[in-house]
Scaffold this motif. Structure first.
Motif, PDB file in Angstrom:
ATOM      1  N   TRP A   1     -10.898 -67.708 -54.109  1.00  0.00           N
ATOM      2  CA  TRP A   1      -9.878 -68.150 -54.934  1.00  0.00           C
ATOM      3  C   TRP A   1      -8.523 -67.507 -54.611  1.00  0.00           C
ATOM      4  N   LYS A   2      -8.454 -66.082 -54.325  1.00  0.00           N
ATOM      5  CA  LYS A   2      -7.437 -65.286 -54.123  1.00  0.00           C
ATOM      6  C   LYS A   2      -6.835 -65.571 -52.997  1.00  0.00           C
ATOM      7  N   ILE A   3      -7.789 -66.096 -51.938  1.00  0.00           N
ATOM      8  CA  ILE A   3      -7.009 -66.338 -50.582  1.00  0.00           C
ATOM      9  C   ILE A   3      -6.238 -67.866 -50.877  1.00  0.00           C
ATOM     10  N   ALA A   4      -6.778 -68.696 -51.606  1.00  0.00           N
ATOM     11  CA  ALA A   4      -6.106 -69.823 -51.787  1.00  0.00           C
ATOM     12  C   ALA A   4      -4.757 -69.661 -52.334  1.00  0.00           C
ATOM     13  N   VAL A   5      -4.748 -68.866 -53.419  1.00  0.00           N
ATOM     14  CA  VAL A   5      -3.602 -68.492 -53.958  1.00  0.00           C
ATOM     15  C   VAL A   5      -2.495 -67.984 -53.311  1.00  0.00           C
ATOM     16  N   TYR A   6      -3.050 -67.061 -52.270  1.00  0.00           N
ATOM     17  CA  TYR A   6      -2.294 -66.358 -51.226  1.00  0.00           C
ATOM     18  C   TYR A   6      -1.655 -67.270 -50.204  1.00  0.00           C
ATOM     19  N   LEU A   7      -2.490 -68.230 -49.774  1.00  0.00           N
ATOM     20  CA  LEU A   7      -2.131 -69.170 -48.910  1.00  0.00           C
ATOM     21  C   LEU A   7      -0.642 -69.841 -49.421  1.00  0.00           C
ATOM     22  N   ASP A   8      -0.955 -70.402 -50.689  1.00  0.00           N
ATOM     23  CA  ASP A   8       0.217 -71.086 -51.499  1.00  0.00           C
ATOM     24  C   ASP A   8       1.589 -70.215 -51.498  1.00  0.00           C
ATOM     25  N   GLU A   9       1.442 -68.810 -51.780  1.00  0.00           N
ATOM     26  CA  GLU A   9       2.362 -68.038 -52.172  1.00  0.00           C
ATOM     27  C   GLU A   9       2.940 -67.856 -50.689  1.00  0.00           C
ATOM     28  N   LYS A  10       2.170 -67.556 -49.640  1.00  0.00           N
ATOM     29  CA  LYS A  10       2.639 -66.944 -48.168  1.00  0.00           C
ATOM     30  C   LYS A  10       3.431 -68.273 -47.430  1.00  0.00           C
ATOM     31  N   PHE A  11       2.701 -69.513 -47.739  1.00  0.00           N
ATOM     32  CA  PHE A  11       3.341 -70.710 -46.960  1.00  0.00           C
ATOM     33  C   PHE A  11       3.716 -71.751 -48.085  1.00  0.00           C
ATOM     34  N   PRO A  12       4.859 -71.350 -48.959  1.00  0.00           N
ATOM     35  CA  PRO A  12       5.346 -72.418 -49.566  1.00  0.00           C
ATOM     36  C   PRO A  12       5.634 -73.773 -48.990  1.00  0.00           C
TER      37      PRO A  12
ATOM     38  N   GLU B   1     -20.786 -53.202 -42.868  1.00  0.00           N
ATOM     39  CA  GLU B   1     -19.936 -52.147 -42.798  1.00  0.00           C
ATOM     40  C   GLU B   1     -18.657 -52.788 -41.837  1.00  0.00           C
ATOM     41  N   ALA B   2     -18.635 -53.804 -41.198  1.00  0.00           N
ATOM     42  CA  ALA B   2     -17.482 -54.393 -40.853  1.00  0.00           C
ATOM     43  C   ALA B   2     -16.515 -54.897 -41.712  1.00  0.00           C
ATOM     44  N   ILE B   3     -16.865 -55.373 -42.873  1.00  0.00           N
ATOM     45  CA  ILE B   3     -15.696 -55.793 -43.790  1.00  0.00           C
ATOM     46  C   ILE B   3     -15.389 -54.633 -44.910  1.00  0.00           C
ATOM     47  N   LYS B   4     -16.000 -53.707 -44.700  1.00  0.00           N
ATOM     48  CA  LYS B   4     -15.954 -52.593 -45.762  1.00  0.00           C
ATOM     49  C   LYS B   4     -14.315 -51.981 -45.584  1.00  0.00           C
ATOM     50  N   ALA B   5     -14.023 -51.803 -44.294  1.00  0.00           N
ATOM     51  CA  ALA B   5     -12.592 -51.774 -44.204  1.00  0.00           C
ATOM     52  C   ALA B   5     -11.533 -52.414 -44.818  1.00  0.00           C
ATOM     53  N   TYR B   6     -11.790 -53.540 -45.027  1.00  0.00           N
ATOM     54  CA  TYR B   6     -10.943 -54.595 -45.672  1.00  0.00           C
ATOM     55  C   TYR B   6     -11.019 -54.696 -47.360  1.00  0.00           C
ATOM     56  N   GLY B   7     -12.049 -53.666 -47.732  1.00  0.00           N
ATOM     57  CA  GLY B   7     -12.252 -53.413 -49.173  1.00  0.00           C
ATOM     58  C   GLY B   7     -13.241 -54.634 -49.607  1.00  0.00           C
ATOM     59  N   ALA B   8     -14.050 -55.143 -48.603  1.00  0.00           N
ATOM     60  CA  ALA B   8     -14.721 -56.261 -49.189  1.00  0.00           C
ATOM     61  C   ALA B   8     -16.340 -56.084 -48.835  1.00  0.00           C
ATOM     62  N   SER B   9     -16.987 -56.738 -49.757  1.00  0.00           N
ATOM     63  CA  SER B   9     -18.513 -56.704 -49.563  1.00  0.00           C
ATOM     64  C   SER B   9     -19.139 -58.166 -49.208  1.00  0.00           C
ATOM     65  N   LYS B  10     -18.227 -59.196 -49.240  1.00  0.00           N
ATOM     66  CA  LYS B  10     -18.476 -60.681 -49.304  1.00  0.00           C
ATOM     67  C   LYS B  10     -17.372 -61.165 -48.448  1.00  0.00           C
ATOM     68  N   VAL B  11     -18.035 -62.439 -47.907  1.00  0.00           N
ATOM     69  CA  VAL B  11     -16.950 -63.212 -47.039  1.00  0.00           C
ATOM     70  C   VAL B  11     -16.577 -64.415 -48.081  1.00  0.00           C
ATOM     71  N   PRO B  12     -15.473 -65.047 -47.760  1.00  0.00           N
ATOM     72  CA  PRO B  12     -14.561 -65.042 -46.908  1.00  0.00           C
ATOM     73  C   PRO B  12     -13.613 -63.896 -47.093  1.00  0.00           C
ATOM     74  N   VAL B  13     -12.934 -63.073 -45.762  1.00  0.00           N
ATOM     75  CA  VAL B  13     -11.981 -62.681 -45.856  1.00  0.00           C
ATOM     76  C   VAL B  13     -10.777 -63.023 -45.002  1.00  0.00           C
ATOM     77  N   LEU B  14      -9.698 -63.321 -45.574  1.00  0.00           N
ATOM     78  CA  LEU B  14      -8.635 -63.719 -44.667  1.00  0.00           C
ATOM     79  C   LEU B  14      -7.709 -62.528 -44.192  1.00  0.00           C
ATOM     80  N   LEU B  15      -7.420 -62.428 -42.971  1.00  0.00           N
ATOM     81  CA  LEU B  15      -6.965 -61.389 -42.239  1.00  0.00           C
ATOM     82  C   LEU B  15      -5.388 -62.082 -41.933  1.00  0.00           C
ATOM     83  N   ASP B  16      -4.388 -61.374 -42.222  1.00  0.00           N
ATOM     84  CA  ASP B  16      -2.999 -61.783 -42.015  1.00  0.00           C
ATOM     85  C   ASP B  16      -2.275 -60.595 -41.353  1.00  0.00           C
ATOM     86  N   GLY B  17      -2.258 -60.228 -40.289  1.00  0.00           N
ATOM     87  CA  GLY B  17      -1.790 -59.041 -39.807  1.00  0.00           C
ATOM     88  C   GLY B  17      -2.367 -57.970 -40.282  1.00  0.00           C
TER      89      GLY B  17
END
Ligand SMILES: N[C@@H](CCC(=O)N[C@@H](CS)C(=O)NCC(=O)O)C(=O)O
Length: 232
Positions: A70-81, A46-62
């Motif tokens: 994989w999506k988190i790694a791509v996000y980190l490069d895009e957000k912190f170039p 239930e705790a991660i449903k609110a983030y649209g997730a059923s598995k971890v990891p989940v990265l919360l950025d605000g």
């Protein structure tokens, strides 16, 4: 705003036994980003449903939640170039995607088979029952059957399954070349996952993969080496 990483843990919140979460712990360290660790267990769906997730990891950025390593790694490069790239060029990203798929399709299951019996003791009763039911389903055998054959399985795993990585490391220090990149973290995280929960020796000390793993365990001031786990 501090980043938060929701990550899988055992009864002891220091026992982080997810290969996918370890990919992101290494990735965040590579980029030199501070973050808060949020422990999560299987029975807290239930705790991660609110983030649209059923598995971890989940990265919360605000307000933003990113799930799937994989999506988190791509996000980190895009957000912190401006910070050290995990993936770099389009070509490097493409090759890392192949490594990610090779790891998930070819490596996860044989590794799980060899360590699954050792995971159970790190979990509370509800999580242990869930883990056993779902993972014995994936494996098609009981954890005890898997443990009984692991001394034989590891020989094929070392000799054949890991050969592409061994051949690569004979020509270069890291998957990323002279320095580690996300391709290294994808694969290293699998070994870190196993040593977190199991004393079983997946690698022989004379294997170049053993040396590579040791070097990544020491990276970032020994982040992985200092984490809860066994000497393997
Ligand atoms: N493709 C996903 C896989 C994530 C994944 O399978 N996470 C596992 C922990 S290792 C999980 O959360 N499982 C929840 C469950 O089995 O209920 C990623 O790369 O993040």
């Amino acid at each position: 705003m501090t980043l938060k990483l929701v990550e899988l843990c055992g009864v002891d919140p220091e026992v982080n036994f997810s290969p996918f979460c370890w990919r992101i712990r290494m990735a965040l360290a590579h980029k030199g980003l501070d973050y808060e660790r949020v422990p999560w267990r299987y029975n807290e769906a239930e705790a991660i449903k609110a983030y649209g997730a059923s598995k971890v990891p989940v990265l919360l950025d605000g307000e933003k939640a990113v799930n799937d390593s994989w999506k988190i790694a791509v996000y980190l490069d895009e957000k912190f170039p401006d910070r050290a790239p995990l993936l770099g060029s389009e070509g490097a990203l493409g090759i890392a995607r192949l490594v990610n798929n090779w790891a998930d399709v070819t490596l996860v299951l044989p590794m799980l088979s060899m360590i699954a019996a050792d995971v159970v003791g790190h979990l509370g009763p509800e999580d242990a029952a869930y883990f056993r039911k779902t993972r014995e389903g994936f494996l098609g055998r009981t954890f005890e059957e898997a443990r009984d054959r692991r001394d034989l399985d590891v020989l094929t795993f070392r000799k054949t399954t890991l050969l592409p990585l061994r051949l690569t490391l004979k020509s270069q220090a890291y998957v990323g070349g002279s320095k580690p990149n996300y391709g290294d973290y994808i694969l290293f995280a699998l070994f870190q996952w196993c040593r977190t929960v199991s004393p079983f020796k997946l690698l022989a000390p004379d294997d170049p993969i053993y040396t590579w793993r040791a070097s990544l365990m020491d990276a970032f001031d020994g982040l992985a080496r200092k984490a809860a786990g066994f000497e393997v």
